[in-house]
Design an enzyme around this catalytic site. Sequence first.
Site, PDB file in Angstrom:
ATOM      1  N   LYS A  72       0.698  -1.279  -0.090  1.00  0.00           N
ATOM      2  CA  LYS A  72       0.112   0.005   0.048  1.00  0.00           C
ATOM      3  C   LYS A  72       0.940   1.257  -0.052  1.00  0.00           C
ATOM      4  O   LYS A  72       0.572   2.291  -0.635  1.00  0.00           O
ATOM      5  CB  LYS A  72      -0.953  -0.128   1.316  1.00  0.00           C
ATOM      6  CG  LYS A  72      -1.939  -0.819   0.988  1.00  0.00           C
ATOM      7  CD  LYS A  72      -3.018  -0.408   2.356  1.00  0.00           C
ATOM      8  CE  LYS A  72      -4.383  -1.427   2.262  1.00  0.00           C
ATOM      9  NZ  LYS A  72      -5.131  -1.066   3.333  1.00  0.00           N
ATOM     10  N   ASP A 108     -10.086   3.441   2.381  1.00  0.00           N
ATOM     11  CA  ASP A 108     -10.339   2.849   3.394  1.00  0.00           C
ATOM     12  C   ASP A 108     -10.754   4.079   4.312  1.00  0.00           C
ATOM     13  O   ASP A 108     -11.601   3.900   5.360  1.00  0.00           O
ATOM     14  CB  ASP A 108      -8.923   2.876   4.153  1.00  0.00           C
ATOM     15  CG  ASP A 108      -8.424   1.075   3.631  1.00  0.00           C
ATOM     16  OD1 ASP A 108      -9.285   0.422   3.406  1.00  0.00           O
ATOM     17  OD2 ASP A 108      -7.219   0.877   3.618  1.00  0.00           O
ATOM     18  N   ARG A 157       1.539   0.506  22.196  1.00  0.00           N
ATOM     19  CA  ARG A 157       2.568   0.047  23.101  1.00  0.00           C
ATOM     20  C   ARG A 157       3.901   0.758  22.825  1.00  0.00           C
ATOM     21  O   ARG A 157       4.697   0.673  23.811  1.00  0.00           O
ATOM     22  CB  ARG A 157       2.730  -1.516  23.037  1.00  0.00           C
ATOM     23  CG  ARG A 157       3.060  -1.904  21.726  1.00  0.00           C
ATOM     24  CD  ARG A 157       3.122  -3.499  21.609  1.00  0.00           C
ATOM     25  NE  ARG A 157       3.256  -4.128  20.415  1.00  0.00           N
ATOM     26  CZ  ARG A 157       3.432  -5.315  20.104  1.00  0.00           C
ATOM     27  NH1 ARG A 157       3.335  -6.241  21.143  1.00  0.00           N
ATOM     28  NH2 ARG A 157       3.719  -5.773  18.870  1.00  0.00           N
TER      29      ARG A 157
HETATM   30  P1  NAP Z   1      -0.088  -2.559  11.123  1.00  0.00           P
HETATM   31  O1  NAP Z   1       0.174  -1.675  10.214  1.00  0.00           O
HETATM   32  O2  NAP Z   1       0.892  -4.010  11.541  1.00  0.00           O
HETATM   33  O3  NAP Z   1      -0.178  -1.902  13.035  1.00  0.00           O
HETATM   34  C1  NAP Z   1      -0.893  -2.714  13.871  1.00  0.00           C
HETATM   35  C2  NAP Z   1      -0.479  -2.025  15.120  1.00  0.00           C
HETATM   36  O4  NAP Z   1      -0.907  -2.490  16.338  1.00  0.00           O
HETATM   37  C3  NAP Z   1       0.787  -1.580  15.442  1.00  0.00           C
HETATM   38  O5  NAP Z   1       0.723  -0.257  16.103  1.00  0.00           O
HETATM   39  C4  NAP Z   1       1.473  -2.448  16.261  1.00  0.00           C
HETATM   40  O6  NAP Z   1       2.348  -2.014  17.209  1.00  0.00           O
HETATM   41  C5  NAP Z   1       0.119  -2.820  17.190  1.00  0.00           C
HETATM   42  N1  NAP Z   1       0.346  -4.173  17.643  1.00  0.00           N
HETATM   43  C6  NAP Z   1       0.398  -5.399  17.223  1.00  0.00           C
HETATM   44  N2  NAP Z   1       0.474  -6.305  18.269  1.00  0.00           N
HETATM   45  C7  NAP Z   1       0.162  -5.569  19.294  1.00  0.00           C
HETATM   46  C8  NAP Z   1       0.084  -6.219  20.797  1.00  0.00           C
HETATM   47  N3  NAP Z   1       0.007  -7.490  20.928  1.00  0.00           N
HETATM   48  N4  NAP Z   1      -0.302  -5.355  21.547  1.00  0.00           N
HETATM   49  C9  NAP Z   1      -0.395  -4.079  21.406  1.00  0.00           C
HETATM   50  N5  NAP Z   1      -0.326  -3.235  20.116  1.00  0.00           N
HETATM   51  C10 NAP Z   1      -0.145  -4.316  19.099  1.00  0.00           C
HETATM   52  O7  NAP Z   1      -1.426  -3.368  10.650  1.00  0.00           O
HETATM   53  P2  NAP Z   1      -2.719  -2.679  10.324  1.00  0.00           P
HETATM   54  O8  NAP Z   1      -2.590  -2.747   8.594  1.00  0.00           O
HETATM   55  O9  NAP Z   1      -3.003  -1.235  10.863  1.00  0.00           O
HETATM   56  O10 NAP Z   1      -3.883  -3.622  10.599  1.00  0.00           O
HETATM   57  C11 NAP Z   1      -4.444  -3.683  11.796  1.00  0.00           C
HETATM   58  C12 NAP Z   1      -5.638  -4.422  11.829  1.00  0.00           C
HETATM   59  O11 NAP Z   1      -6.559  -3.750  11.246  1.00  0.00           O
HETATM   60  C13 NAP Z   1      -5.419  -5.766  11.392  1.00  0.00           C
HETATM   61  O12 NAP Z   1      -6.280  -6.742  12.253  1.00  0.00           O
HETATM   62  C14 NAP Z   1      -6.206  -5.818   9.950  1.00  0.00           C
HETATM   63  O13 NAP Z   1      -6.806  -6.705   9.555  1.00  0.00           O
HETATM   64  C15 NAP Z   1      -7.198  -4.618  10.196  1.00  0.00           C
HETATM   65  N6  NAP Z   1      -7.878  -3.892   9.056  1.00  0.00           N
HETATM   66  C16 NAP Z   1      -9.067  -3.968   8.824  1.00  0.00           C
HETATM   67  C17 NAP Z   1      -9.291  -3.314   7.652  1.00  0.00           C
HETATM   68  C18 NAP Z   1     -10.788  -3.151   7.420  1.00  0.00           C
HETATM   69  O14 NAP Z   1     -11.144  -3.048   6.206  1.00  0.00           O
HETATM   70  N7  NAP Z   1     -11.724  -3.569   8.092  1.00  0.00           N
HETATM   71  C19 NAP Z   1      -8.611  -2.503   6.875  1.00  0.00           C
HETATM   72  C20 NAP Z   1      -7.380  -2.467   7.031  1.00  0.00           C
HETATM   73  C21 NAP Z   1      -6.831  -3.326   8.410  1.00  0.00           C
HETATM   74  P3  NAP Z   1       4.088  -2.648  16.965  1.00  0.00           P
HETATM   75  O15 NAP Z   1       4.513  -1.780  15.907  1.00  0.00           O
HETATM   76  O16 NAP Z   1       4.436  -2.359  18.301  1.00  0.00           O
HETATM   77  O17 NAP Z   1       3.821  -4.114  16.693  1.00  0.00           O
END
Ligand code: NAP
Length: 284
Positions: A72, A108, A157
Site C-alpha cells: 500500500k 479506507d 505500546r
Molecule cells: P499494522 O500496520 O501492523 O499495525 C498494527 C498496530 O498494532 C501497530 O501499532 C502494532 O504495534 C500494534 N500491535 C500489534 N500487536 C500488538 C499487541 N500485541 N499489543 C499492542 N499493540 C499491538 O497493521 P494494520 O494494517 O494497521 O492492521 C491492523 C488491523 O486492522 C488488522 O487486524 C487488520 O486486519 C485490520 N484492518 C482492517 C481493515 C478493514 O477494512 N476492516 C482495513 C485495514 C486493516 P507494533 O508496531 O509495536 O507491533
Amino acid sequence: MGSINGSTQIVGLIGWPVSHSFSPLLQNTAFEACEINFAYIPLPVAPGCLAQAVEGLKGLQFAGANVTIPHKVDIIPLLDEIDPAAKKIGAVNTIVVRDGQLYGYNTDAPGFMSSLAQNQVVIEGKKAMMLGAGGAARAVICGLLDGQSEEIFLAARNMEQAKALAVRYAGEGKLTPIELGCEEFERKSAECALIVNCTPLGMQPWLEQMPPLDFAVLARDTVIYDLIYNPTHTMLLIKAAECGFKTIGGMEMLIEQGALAFEKWTSVTAPRDVMYKTMSKICC
Ligand code: NAP
C-alpha cells in the site's frame, strides 16, 4: 462470476499473500448484481515484483486494482497521480487506470467514515481513541480528522510510533499520543465517544486476545469499533456487547471501502445491499 468474454474489463487485487481475501467474492458478486461486464481476480505480487506488476496493469489494459499488504505504501511512487487524501494517509488501496495513466486513491478512510454514518455514529466535536498506531490507524485518523473529531488519542505500546503519527498529522487537529494500558490511558478512555481497535489483537490466530480496555470506566454510550473482520465477532466486540456497549465490526469498513472502489472503476452506484448480504453469509 458471470461469463467472461472478449469485452470483459479486468480489475484485481495486488498483494502478498492474497489467497485469503474476501474481495474477489465481494466485487464479483457486485458486478454480477449490476450486470456489469467486469471481473475481479487475485494478483499475488511478491515483494520485489511490484514495479513489474504495476507496469503490467497498463500493458494488459486493466480497468484498475486494489492494493493490500505489503504494497500500500511502496506503490505510491510507481503511480502517475495520487489523490490528495491518499497522499495525506500515505497509502493507496485503489488504482484506477484512465487513458493509460494510473491514479491512486485510498478508500479506507471514507469507507471507515461511511460505516460510522451507517451506524448513526456522529464524531464531530467528540473525542476518539485509536488502539494501535500502524497502517490502518492512519486511514482511521484521517477519516476522524475530516469528521471534525475534537481530540484523537493515539494509544500504542510503542510510544515512538504514536508520537510519529501525532507529528505527521499535527496542524490537522488535536492528536495526543498515549501509552496503551497506562493509568492515563484508562482516564482518557473514559472521555471518548469512540474507541477503535487498530491492532491485530483478536484476529486469527489470536482469537482469545483483546486490547487492555477497562469497560467499567467507559461512558455508557461509548461505541467500540474493531477493525478486525476475521473473525467478525472478536473477543473485544463480544465483551463490549456483554457490557451493553454499541459495537461495530471491521466487515463494515471492508465492504464500504470495496463499494467505493467499485464506484471508482465502474461509475455505477455499488449494490451495497447485495455486498452486505454476500458477506453476511460467510461471516463467522
Ligand atoms: P499494522 O500496520 O501492523 O499495525 C498494527 C498496530 O498494532 C501497530 O501499532 C502494532 O504495534 C500494534 N500491535 C500489534 N500487536 C500488538 C499487541 N500485541 N499489543 C499492542 N499493540 C499491538 O497493521 P494494520 O494494517 O494497521 O492492521 C491492523 C488491523 O486492522 C488488522 O487486524 C487488520 O486486519 C485490520 N484492518 C482492517 C481493515 C478493514 O477494512 N476492516 C482495513 C485495514 C486493516 P507494533 O508496531 O509495536 O507491533
